[in-house]
Design a protein around this motif. Structure first.
Motif, PDB file in Angstrom:
ATOM      1  N   VAL A 250      -4.151   3.114   5.801  1.00 41.87           N
ATOM      2  CA  VAL A 250      -5.613   3.065   5.708  1.00 41.87           C
ATOM      3  C   VAL A 250      -6.215   4.378   6.206  1.00 41.87           C
ATOM      4  CG1 VAL A 250      -7.689   1.956   6.637  1.00 41.87           C
ATOM      5  CG2 VAL A 250      -5.764   0.558   5.882  1.00 41.87           C
ATOM      6  N   LEU A 251      -5.714   4.878   7.340  1.00 46.67           N
ATOM      7  CA  LEU A 251      -6.234   6.127   7.899  1.00 46.67           C
ATOM      8  C   LEU A 251      -5.895   7.313   7.002  1.00 46.67           C
ATOM      9  CD1 LEU A 251      -5.398   5.639  11.697  1.00 46.67           C
ATOM     10  CD2 LEU A 251      -7.596   5.299  10.544  1.00 46.67           C
TER      11      LEU A 251
ATOM     12  N   GLU B  52      -5.580   7.274   3.752  1.00 44.82           N
ATOM     13  CA  GLU B  52      -6.489   7.221   2.608  1.00 44.82           C
ATOM     14  C   GLU B  52      -7.881   7.697   3.004  1.00 44.82           C
ATOM     15  OE1 GLU B  52      -6.177   3.159   1.435  1.00 44.82           O
ATOM     16  OE2 GLU B  52      -4.356   3.480   0.243  1.00 44.82           O
ATOM     17  N   LEU B  53      -8.330   7.297   4.200  1.00 42.97           N
ATOM     18  CA  LEU B  53      -9.636   7.744   4.692  1.00 42.97           C
ATOM     19  C   LEU B  53      -9.666   9.261   4.846  1.00 42.97           C
ATOM     20  CD1 LEU B  53     -11.090   5.488   7.557  1.00 42.97           C
ATOM     21  CD2 LEU B  53     -12.193   6.192   5.426  1.00 42.97           C
ATOM     22  N   ALA B  54      -8.634   9.813   5.472  1.00 43.17           N
ATOM     23  CA  ALA B  54      -8.577  11.255   5.701  1.00 43.17           C
ATOM     24  C   ALA B  54      -8.549  12.015   4.379  1.00 43.17           C
ATOM     25  CB  ALA B  54      -7.350  11.606   6.545  1.00 43.17           C
ATOM     26  N   ALA B  55      -7.764  11.519   3.425  1.00 44.02           N
ATOM     27  CA  ALA B  55      -7.662  12.188   2.128  1.00 44.02           C
ATOM     28  C   ALA B  55      -8.981  12.112   1.361  1.00 44.02           C
ATOM     29  CB  ALA B  55      -6.532  11.569   1.311  1.00 44.02           C
ATOM     30  N   ASP B  56      -9.644  10.953   1.398  1.00 42.73           N
ATOM     31  CA  ASP B  56     -10.889  10.765   0.650  1.00 42.73           C
ATOM     32  C   ASP B  56     -12.055  11.535   1.269  1.00 42.73           C
ATOM     33  OD1 ASP B  56      -9.515   9.124  -1.036  1.00 42.73           O
ATOM     34  OD2 ASP B  56     -10.385   7.247  -0.300  1.00 42.73           O
ATOM     35  N   CYS B  57     -12.119  11.555   2.605  1.00 43.75           N
ATOM     36  CA  CYS B  57     -13.261  12.171   3.290  1.00 43.75           C
ATOM     37  C   CYS B  57     -13.046  13.652   3.590  1.00 43.75           C
ATOM     38  CB  CYS B  57     -13.562  11.424   4.589  1.00 43.75           C
ATOM     39  SG  CYS B  57     -14.030   9.691   4.350  1.00 43.75           S
ATOM     40  N   GLY B  58     -11.783  14.079   3.653  1.00 39.64           N
ATOM     41  CA  GLY B  58     -11.499  15.480   3.936  1.00 39.64           C
ATOM     42  C   GLY B  58     -11.547  15.847   5.401  1.00 39.64           C
ATOM     43  N   TYR B  59     -11.540  14.833   6.272  1.00 39.20           N
ATOM     44  CA  TYR B  59     -11.573  15.064   7.717  1.00 39.20           C
ATOM     45  C   TYR B  59     -10.555  14.152   8.393  1.00 39.20           C
ATOM     46  CZ  TYR B  59     -16.114  17.167   6.637  1.00 39.20           C
ATOM     47  OH  TYR B  59     -17.115  17.935   6.105  1.00 39.20           O
ATOM     48  N   PRO B  60     -10.153  14.480   9.631  1.00 40.15           N
ATOM     49  CA  PRO B  60      -9.242  13.584  10.347  1.00 40.15           C
ATOM     50  C   PRO B  60      -9.832  12.188  10.484  1.00 40.15           C
ATOM     51  CG  PRO B  60      -9.379  15.702  11.459  1.00 40.15           C
ATOM     52  CD  PRO B  60     -10.444  15.710  10.406  1.00 40.15           C
TER      53      PRO B  60
ATOM     54  N   VAL C 218       0.859  -1.182   0.000  1.00 41.80           N
ATOM     55  CA  VAL C 218       0.000   0.000   0.000  1.00 41.80           C
ATOM     56  C   VAL C 218       0.895   1.231   0.000  1.00 41.80           C
ATOM     57  CG1 VAL C 218      -2.003  -1.028   1.136  1.00 41.80           C
ATOM     58  CG2 VAL C 218      -0.153  -0.096   2.529  1.00 41.80           C
ATOM     59  N   ARG C 219       0.379   2.318  -0.573  1.00 42.04           N
ATOM     60  CA  ARG C 219       1.129   3.576  -0.616  1.00 42.04           C
ATOM     61  C   ARG C 219       0.348   4.634   0.147  1.00 42.04           C
ATOM     62  NH1 ARG C 219       1.290   8.301  -3.817  1.00 42.04           N
ATOM     63  NH2 ARG C 219       3.394   9.155  -4.124  1.00 42.04           N
ATOM     64  N   ASP C 220       0.965   5.205   1.153  1.00 35.68           N
ATOM     65  CA  ASP C 220       0.341   6.257   1.947  1.00 35.68           C
ATOM     66  C   ASP C 220       0.228   7.507   1.082  1.00 35.68           C
ATOM     67  OD1 ASP C 220      -0.088   8.467   3.746  1.00 35.68           O
ATOM     68  OD2 ASP C 220       0.534   7.154   5.385  1.00 35.68           O
ATOM     69  N   PRO C 221      -0.995   8.016   0.844  1.00 33.87           N
ATOM     70  CA  PRO C 221      -1.143   9.178  -0.035  1.00 33.87           C
ATOM     71  C   PRO C 221      -0.597  10.466   0.564  1.00 33.87           C
ATOM     72  CG  PRO C 221      -3.232   8.650   0.993  1.00 33.87           C
ATOM     73  CD  PRO C 221      -2.285   7.541   1.357  1.00 33.87           C
ATOM     74  N   LEU C 222      -0.361  10.478   1.875  1.00 34.31           N
ATOM     75  CA  LEU C 222       0.118  11.702   2.519  1.00 34.31           C
ATOM     76  C   LEU C 222       1.644  11.753   2.598  1.00 34.31           C
ATOM     77  CD1 LEU C 222      -2.491  12.104   5.400  1.00 34.31           C
ATOM     78  CD2 LEU C 222      -2.558  12.980   3.061  1.00 34.31           C
ATOM     79  N   ASN C 223       2.276  10.661   3.046  1.00 30.93           N
ATOM     80  CA  ASN C 223       3.741  10.701   3.154  1.00 30.93           C
ATOM     81  C   ASN C 223       4.445   9.946   2.030  1.00 30.93           C
ATOM     82  OD1 ASN C 223       3.657   7.937   3.805  1.00 30.93           O
ATOM     83  ND2 ASN C 223       3.735   8.317   6.011  1.00 30.93           N
ATOM     84  N   ARG C 224       3.660   9.326   1.127  1.00 30.18           N
ATOM     85  CA  ARG C 224       4.172   8.658  -0.074  1.00 30.18           C
ATOM     86  C   ARG C 224       5.075   7.464   0.234  1.00 30.18           C
ATOM     87  NH1 ARG C 224       5.656  13.962  -3.857  1.00 30.18           N
ATOM     88  NH2 ARG C 224       3.578  14.907  -3.755  1.00 30.18           N
ATOM     89  N   ARG C 225       4.890   6.876   1.392  1.00 25.31           N
ATOM     90  CA  ARG C 225       5.684   5.708   1.764  1.00 25.31           C
ATOM     91  C   ARG C 225       4.926   4.419   1.450  1.00 25.31           C
ATOM     92  NH1 ARG C 225      10.155   6.459   5.015  1.00 25.31           N
ATOM     93  NH2 ARG C 225      10.542   8.636   5.589  1.00 25.31           N
ATOM     94  N   TYR C 226       5.679   3.370   1.184  1.00 26.40           N
ATOM     95  CA  TYR C 226       5.108   2.066   0.861  1.00 26.40           C
ATOM     96  C   TYR C 226       5.245   1.131   2.056  1.00 26.40           C
ATOM     97  CZ  TYR C 226       5.193   3.595  -4.019  1.00 26.40           C
ATOM     98  OH  TYR C 226       4.990   4.286  -5.193  1.00 26.40           O
ATOM     99  N   ALA C 227       4.184   0.345   2.298  1.00 30.31           N
ATOM    100  CA  ALA C 227       4.193  -0.635   3.382  1.00 30.31           C
ATOM    101  C   ALA C 227       3.508  -1.902   2.889  1.00 30.31           C
ATOM    102  CB  ALA C 227       3.478  -0.080   4.615  1.00 30.31           C
ATOM    103  N   LEU C 228       3.563  -2.961   3.698  1.00 36.45           N
ATOM    104  CA  LEU C 228       2.913  -4.216   3.333  1.00 36.45           C
ATOM    105  C   LEU C 228       1.417  -4.005   3.151  1.00 36.45           C
ATOM    106  CD1 LEU C 228       4.724  -6.640   5.790  1.00 36.45           C
ATOM    107  CD2 LEU C 228       5.144  -6.374   3.334  1.00 36.45           C
ATOM    108  N   GLY C 229       0.841  -4.681   2.148  1.00 33.08           N
ATOM    109  CA  GLY C 229      -0.565  -4.513   1.828  1.00 33.08           C
ATOM    110  C   GLY C 229      -1.439  -5.634   2.350  1.00 33.08           C
ATOM    111  N   PRO C 230      -2.753  -5.514   2.146  1.00 33.93           N
ATOM    112  CA  PRO C 230      -3.701  -6.483   2.708  1.00 33.93           C
ATOM    113  C   PRO C 230      -3.549  -7.897   2.162  1.00 33.93           C
ATOM    114  CG  PRO C 230      -4.800  -4.975   1.188  1.00 33.93           C
ATOM    115  CD  PRO C 230      -3.429  -4.428   1.425  1.00 33.93           C
TER     116      PRO C 230
ATOM    117  N   TYR D  50      -4.431  13.520   9.928  1.00 31.50           N
ATOM    118  CA  TYR D  50      -5.142  14.685   9.414  1.00 31.50           C
ATOM    119  C   TYR D  50      -4.968  14.777   7.902  1.00 31.50           C
ATOM    120  CZ  TYR D  50      -5.939  16.539  14.099  1.00 31.50           C
ATOM    121  OH  TYR D  50      -6.364  16.709  15.385  1.00 31.50           O
ATOM    122  N   PRO D  51      -6.016  15.199   7.184  1.00 28.88           N
ATOM    123  CA  PRO D  51      -5.873  15.393   5.739  1.00 28.88           C
ATOM    124  C   PRO D  51      -5.046  16.638   5.464  1.00 28.88           C
ATOM    125  CG  PRO D  51      -8.017  16.158   6.447  1.00 28.88           C
ATOM    126  CD  PRO D  51      -7.374  15.522   7.656  1.00 28.88           C
TER     127      PRO D  51
END
Length: 282
Positions: free
Chosen positions: A76-77, A79-87, A42-54, A105-106
């Protein structure tokens, strides 16, 4: 995969993969992109780091203490913050309290939310209904008994709320307009500016300003409603709620927006449930 598994909890940047494996940038991005596409990373959309995926985590079941690996959970969090626009946060039960494990936080989020890692809220009504919605009647009564009245009665309102959570898959914590305005005002205070004595009092006051969930019949798609948080459960291998994924709007939302955010959290929670080898009880 071995590099990601042995890397830091927050994951690795593509440049770090290039350096450690001595790959070209093009090759590294192609490999990482393929791993993300197939769920192995998975790729964190905020810090652009890669980690093990599901996909990898589901096969390995390398989960300690019934919680997903920190790097995966943070992605996961994020992606949620970025998609929803809230912490977005993850909450578990520990020692009779609802404990925030992590919050993300987004980008450019302007509304302060007084939630942080290791924050605790008493696991008493109206807080945490999602943790008992799939529980036995006895467990629900035990939760109700923790309320200030302490009578252990599961009121018709609470019973209806728990049924609604099971049906739609997520909670919608109501927030009165005066409470929303007060929370915004209190949110202007930076916690580091508060004394050790005042800080917990502020957190307790913020917690007291919310009340139990909206019922589906109380919401229309075009209506506007003040919402504290929305949350969906993550289930473990015994079909019990291991944690909740939470989004913190703390403002008015339309019924359509509530449904959209709620279903987005449900999808995220289902992914974490898969990693835990869990299942949602029928």
């Amino acid at each position: 995969m071995e590099l990601l598994a042995g890397g830091p909890e927050q994951g690795l940047l593509a440049s770090e993969v290039v350096k450690r494996l001595r790959l070209s940038h093009a090759t590294a991005h192609a490999v990482l992109g393929g791993l993300v596409e197939t769920g192995w990373a998975v790729r964190d959309p905020l810090n652009r780091r890669y980690a093990l995926g599901p996909t990898f985590l589901s096969l390995a079941r390398s989960v300690d203490g019934g919680e997903p690996p920190a790097g995966f959970l943070r992605t996961v969090l994020s992606e949620l913050a970025a998609d929803c626009g809230y912490p977005a946060s993850a909450v578990v039960i520990a020692d009779g309290s609802l404990v925030t494990r992590e919050i993300v936080y987004p980008p450019e989020h302007e509304t302060p939310v007084h939630a942080h890692a290791d924050q605790q809220v008493p696991f008493v009504p109206p807080f945490g209904p999602g943790f008992v919605a799939w529980s036995s009647a006895a467990e629900q009564a035990a939760w109700a008994a923790r309320s200030p009245s302490g009578n252990g009665v599961v009121t018709p309102r609470i019973r209806a709320v728990l049924a609604a959570i099971r049906e739609r898959g997520y909670t919608v914590e109501r927030l009165s307009d005066p409470s929303a305005r007060l929370i915004r005002a209190l949110g202007e205070f930076e916690e580091e500016q508060l004394s050790d004595a005042v800080r917990p009092l502020l957190r307790d006051l913020l917690a007291e300003l919310t009340s139990i969930d909206y019922l589906p019949v109380e919401l229309t798609r075009d209506g506007s409603y003040p919402v504290g948080v929305l949350a969906a459960p993550v289930f473990d291998g015994q079909g019990r709620v291991a944690m909740e994924l939470v989004v913190h709007p703390f403002e008015r939302l339309t019924g359509a927006a509530i449904e959209g955010i709620g279903m987005r959290i449900v999808r995220a929670a289902e992914g974490v449930t898969q990693v835990l080898g869990g299942f949602r009880p029928v």
